[in-house]
Design a protein around this motif. Structure first.
Motif, PDB file in Angstrom:
ATOM      1  N   MET A 171     -57.170  58.006   6.426  1.00 10.82           N
ATOM      2  CA  MET A 171     -56.880  57.147   7.584  1.00 10.82           C
ATOM      3  C   MET A 171     -56.625  58.013   8.806  1.00 10.82           C
ATOM      4  O   MET A 171     -55.978  59.049   8.715  1.00 10.82           O
ATOM      5  CB  MET A 171     -55.656  56.275   7.315  1.00 10.82           C
ATOM      6  N   SER A 172     -57.162  57.595   9.936  1.00 15.55           N
ATOM      7  CA  SER A 172     -56.880  58.277  11.188  1.00 15.55           C
ATOM      8  C   SER A 172     -56.510  57.249  12.247  1.00 15.55           C
ATOM      9  O   SER A 172     -56.721  56.050  12.070  1.00 15.55           O
ATOM     10  CB  SER A 172     -58.089  59.101  11.641  1.00 15.55           C
ATOM     11  N   SER A 173     -55.952  57.742  13.339  1.00 14.90           N
ATOM     12  CA  SER A 173     -55.576  56.890  14.462  1.00 14.90           C
ATOM     13  C   SER A 173     -56.609  57.077  15.566  1.00 14.90           C
ATOM     14  O   SER A 173     -56.850  58.196  16.007  1.00 14.90           O
ATOM     15  CB  SER A 173     -54.183  57.267  14.971  1.00 14.90           C
ATOM     16  N   ILE A 174     -57.203  55.987  15.985  1.00 11.92           N
ATOM     17  CA  ILE A 174     -58.288  56.020  16.962  1.00 11.92           C
ATOM     18  C   ILE A 174     -57.904  55.163  18.154  1.00 11.92           C
ATOM     19  O   ILE A 174     -57.480  54.010  17.989  1.00 11.92           O
ATOM     20  CB  ILE A 174     -59.599  55.502  16.350  1.00 11.92           C
ATOM     21  N   ILE A 175     -58.066  55.703  19.355  1.00 16.39           N
ATOM     22  CA  ILE A 175     -57.843  54.933  20.573  1.00 16.39           C
ATOM     23  C   ILE A 175     -59.181  54.588  21.192  1.00 16.39           C
ATOM     24  O   ILE A 175     -60.050  55.454  21.344  1.00 16.39           O
ATOM     25  CB  ILE A 175     -56.934  55.675  21.566  1.00 16.39           C
ATOM     26  N   VAL A 176     -59.353  53.321  21.510  1.00 13.88           N
ATOM     27  CA  VAL A 176     -60.586  52.817  22.108  1.00 13.88           C
ATOM     28  C   VAL A 176     -60.317  52.495  23.569  1.00 13.88           C
ATOM     29  O   VAL A 176     -59.449  51.669  23.885  1.00 13.88           O
ATOM     30  CB  VAL A 176     -61.092  51.559  21.367  1.00 13.88           C
ATOM     31  N   LEU A 177     -61.036  53.153  24.450  1.00 13.26           N
ATOM     32  CA  LEU A 177     -60.930  52.891  25.887  1.00 13.26           C
ATOM     33  C   LEU A 177     -62.025  51.910  26.267  1.00 13.26           C
ATOM     34  O   LEU A 177     -63.205  52.167  26.068  1.00 13.26           O
ATOM     35  CB  LEU A 177     -61.075  54.200  26.658  1.00 13.26           C
ATOM     36  N   GLY A 178     -61.616  50.768  26.816  1.00 17.59           N
ATOM     37  CA  GLY A 178     -62.573  49.689  27.063  1.00 17.59           C
ATOM     38  C   GLY A 178     -62.650  48.768  25.859  1.00 17.59           C
ATOM     39  O   GLY A 178     -63.724  48.346  25.429  1.00 17.59           O
ATOM     40  N   GLY A 179     -61.501  48.443  25.303  1.00 20.26           N
ATOM     41  CA  GLY A 179     -61.444  47.753  24.027  1.00 20.26           C
ATOM     42  C   GLY A 179     -61.941  46.333  24.014  1.00 20.26           C
ATOM     43  O   GLY A 179     -62.208  45.787  22.940  1.00 20.26           O
ATOM     44  N   HIS A 180     -62.069  45.699  25.190  1.00 26.39           N
ATOM     45  CA  HIS A 180     -62.546  44.311  25.211  1.00 26.39           C
ATOM     46  C   HIS A 180     -64.038  44.222  25.522  1.00 26.39           C
ATOM     47  O   HIS A 180     -64.574  43.122  25.620  1.00 26.39           O
ATOM     48  CB  HIS A 180     -61.752  43.485  26.228  1.00 26.39           C
ATOM     49  N   GLY A 181     -64.720  45.339  25.641  1.00 24.25           N
ATOM     50  CA  GLY A 181     -66.160  45.296  25.858  1.00 24.25           C
ATOM     51  C   GLY A 181     -66.885  44.735  24.647  1.00 24.25           C
ATOM     52  O   GLY A 181     -66.363  44.700  23.528  1.00 24.25           O
ATOM     53  N   LYS A 182     -68.134  44.298  24.866  1.00 22.30           N
ATOM     54  CA  LYS A 182     -68.885  43.647  23.785  1.00 22.30           C
ATOM     55  C   LYS A 182     -69.087  44.571  22.596  1.00 22.30           C
ATOM     56  O   LYS A 182     -68.915  44.166  21.441  1.00 22.30           O
ATOM     57  CB  LYS A 182     -70.241  43.172  24.308  1.00 22.30           C
ATOM     58  N   VAL A 183     -69.473  45.822  22.852  1.00 22.07           N
ATOM     59  CA  VAL A 183     -69.691  46.753  21.746  1.00 22.07           C
ATOM     60  C   VAL A 183     -68.376  47.099  21.071  1.00 22.07           C
ATOM     61  O   VAL A 183     -68.276  47.144  19.842  1.00 22.07           O
ATOM     62  CB  VAL A 183     -70.423  48.016  22.232  1.00 22.07           C
ATOM     63  N   ALA A 184     -67.334  47.324  21.860  1.00 27.32           N
ATOM     64  CA  ALA A 184     -66.031  47.677  21.284  1.00 27.32           C
ATOM     65  C   ALA A 184     -65.499  46.570  20.384  1.00 27.32           C
ATOM     66  O   ALA A 184     -64.910  46.848  19.329  1.00 27.32           O
ATOM     67  CB  ALA A 184     -65.034  47.978  22.395  1.00 27.32           C
ATOM     68  N   ARG A 185     -65.702  45.334  20.773  1.00 27.23           N
ATOM     69  CA  ARG A 185     -65.214  44.232  19.932  1.00 27.23           C
ATOM     70  C   ARG A 185     -65.999  44.118  18.626  1.00 27.23           C
ATOM     71  O   ARG A 185     -65.518  43.507  17.667  1.00 27.23           O
ATOM     72  CB  ARG A 185     -65.262  42.918  20.707  1.00 27.23           C
ATOM     73  N   LEU A 186     -67.174  44.716  18.578  1.00 29.84           N
ATOM     74  CA  LEU A 186     -67.938  44.732  17.333  1.00 29.84           C
ATOM     75  C   LEU A 186     -67.562  45.914  16.443  1.00 29.84           C
ATOM     76  O   LEU A 186     -67.496  45.780  15.223  1.00 29.84           O
ATOM     77  CB  LEU A 186     -69.438  44.772  17.647  1.00 29.84           C
ATOM     78  N   PHE A 187     -67.314  47.090  17.045  1.00 33.48           N
ATOM     79  CA  PHE A 187     -66.981  48.222  16.167  1.00 33.48           C
ATOM     80  C   PHE A 187     -65.507  48.292  15.799  1.00 33.48           C
ATOM     81  O   PHE A 187     -65.152  48.918  14.794  1.00 33.48           O
ATOM     82  CB  PHE A 187     -67.480  49.558  16.718  1.00 33.48           C
ATOM     83  N   THR A 188     -64.631  47.645  16.564  1.00 32.92           N
ATOM     84  CA  THR A 188     -63.199  47.698  16.227  1.00 32.92           C
ATOM     85  C   THR A 188     -62.915  47.207  14.808  1.00 32.92           C
ATOM     86  O   THR A 188     -62.246  47.905  14.033  1.00 32.92           O
ATOM     87  CB  THR A 188     -62.376  46.927  17.267  1.00 32.92           C
ATOM     88  N   PRO A 189     -63.400  46.030  14.412  1.00 36.03           N
ATOM     89  CA  PRO A 189     -63.113  45.615  13.027  1.00 36.03           C
ATOM     90  C   PRO A 189     -63.763  46.515  11.978  1.00 36.03           C
ATOM     91  O   PRO A 189     -63.226  46.656  10.874  1.00 36.03           O
ATOM     92  CB  PRO A 189     -63.664  44.183  12.954  1.00 36.03           C
ATOM     93  N   LEU A 190     -64.887  47.162  12.324  1.00 34.63           N
ATOM     94  CA  LEU A 190     -65.505  48.099  11.383  1.00 34.63           C
ATOM     95  C   LEU A 190     -64.602  49.307  11.163  1.00 34.63           C
ATOM     96  O   LEU A 190     -64.459  49.795  10.035  1.00 34.63           O
ATOM     97  CB  LEU A 190     -66.867  48.557  11.904  1.00 34.63           C
ATOM     98  N   LEU A 191     -63.992  49.793  12.237  1.00 34.13           N
ATOM     99  CA  LEU A 191     -63.058  50.908  12.110  1.00 34.13           C
ATOM    100  C   LEU A 191     -61.835  50.504  11.301  1.00 34.13           C
ATOM    101  O   LEU A 191     -61.352  51.270  10.456  1.00 34.13           O
ATOM    102  CB  LEU A 191     -62.638  51.402  13.496  1.00 34.13           C
TER     103      LEU A 191
END
Length: 217
Positions: free
Chosen positions: A1-21
């Protein structure tokens, strides 16, 4: 497990990869500008943090990075106003990279586009110039940063269903956002992608096979 910060978390692509992470076992912190987006981000399994990256300085980004193992830049102005495009896609992106150089983490993934090169060929008179110029500069800074960087560089994005299949980018390709998200999620944990720019379209190669074969460019 790692801790990942997503900048631009509400963007279309980010909302798709966030649950994958999240499904892969990572702890995800998602930076958003609008507090009204908190519930949506939490529903994806991430922890929302409200901050306006357009106005953050280097120290402001550094403060966000405490206890993080990796950064994913998926922010963008979304076109329109050139001043805002330069402020986010160029200046804020560069500040975020400089902050990582100063305090870590060393792992940094940039969601970019396949045409992002210094010689991008977009005429200065084009409405697209500000974006092309900004991405080329930010990506060049990242390549020169010494960070463990991967640039995710898809061609034209579509909202078609993902196929899990991609190929090296051609002249006029496109790729579903869902497949871009899958590439991001796969690349985070793949050290073979460090130091590489992954330019891709929809195609015939499973993503794992593409990551194993793709060349830097």
């Amino acid at each position: 497990m790692s801790s990942i910060i997503v900048l631009g978390g509400h963007g279309k692509v980010a909302r798709l990869f966030t649950p994958l992470l999240v499904e892969a076992g990572h702890r995800v912190t998602s930076v958003i500008r609008d507090p009204a987006q908190r519930d949506e981000i939490e529903a994806l399994g991430a922890t929302p943090v409200v901050a306006d990256i357009q106005i953050l300085d280097i120290d402001g980004f550094a403060a966000l990075y405490a206890e993080q193992d990796a950064i994913v830049w998926s922010a963008g102005a979304g076109g329109g106003d050139p001043a805002r495009t330069y402020a986010i896609d160029r200046d804020a992106a560069v500040h975020s990279i400089q902050a990582a150089q100063n305090v870590g983490p060393s792992r940094y993934l940039m969601v970019s586009w396949s045409g992002s090169r210094i010689a991008h060929g977009v005429p200065q008179s084009s409405d697209f110039f500000a974006y092309a110029q900004s991405k080329a500069i930010a990506d060049a800074v990242l390549r020169d940063s010494g960070l463990d960087a991967t640039i995710i560089a898809p061609s034209t994005l579509t909202d078609e269903p993902g196929t899990g299949l991609v190929e090296p980018a051609g002249a006029r390709g496109s790729v579903p956002r869902a497949d871009v998200a899958a590439v991001v999620a796969a690349a985070v944990d793949d050290p073979r992608t460090i130091g590489r720019t992954l330019r891709f379209d929809a195609g015939d190669l499973p993503i794992a096979s593409y990551l194993a074969r793709a060349e830097s460019g």
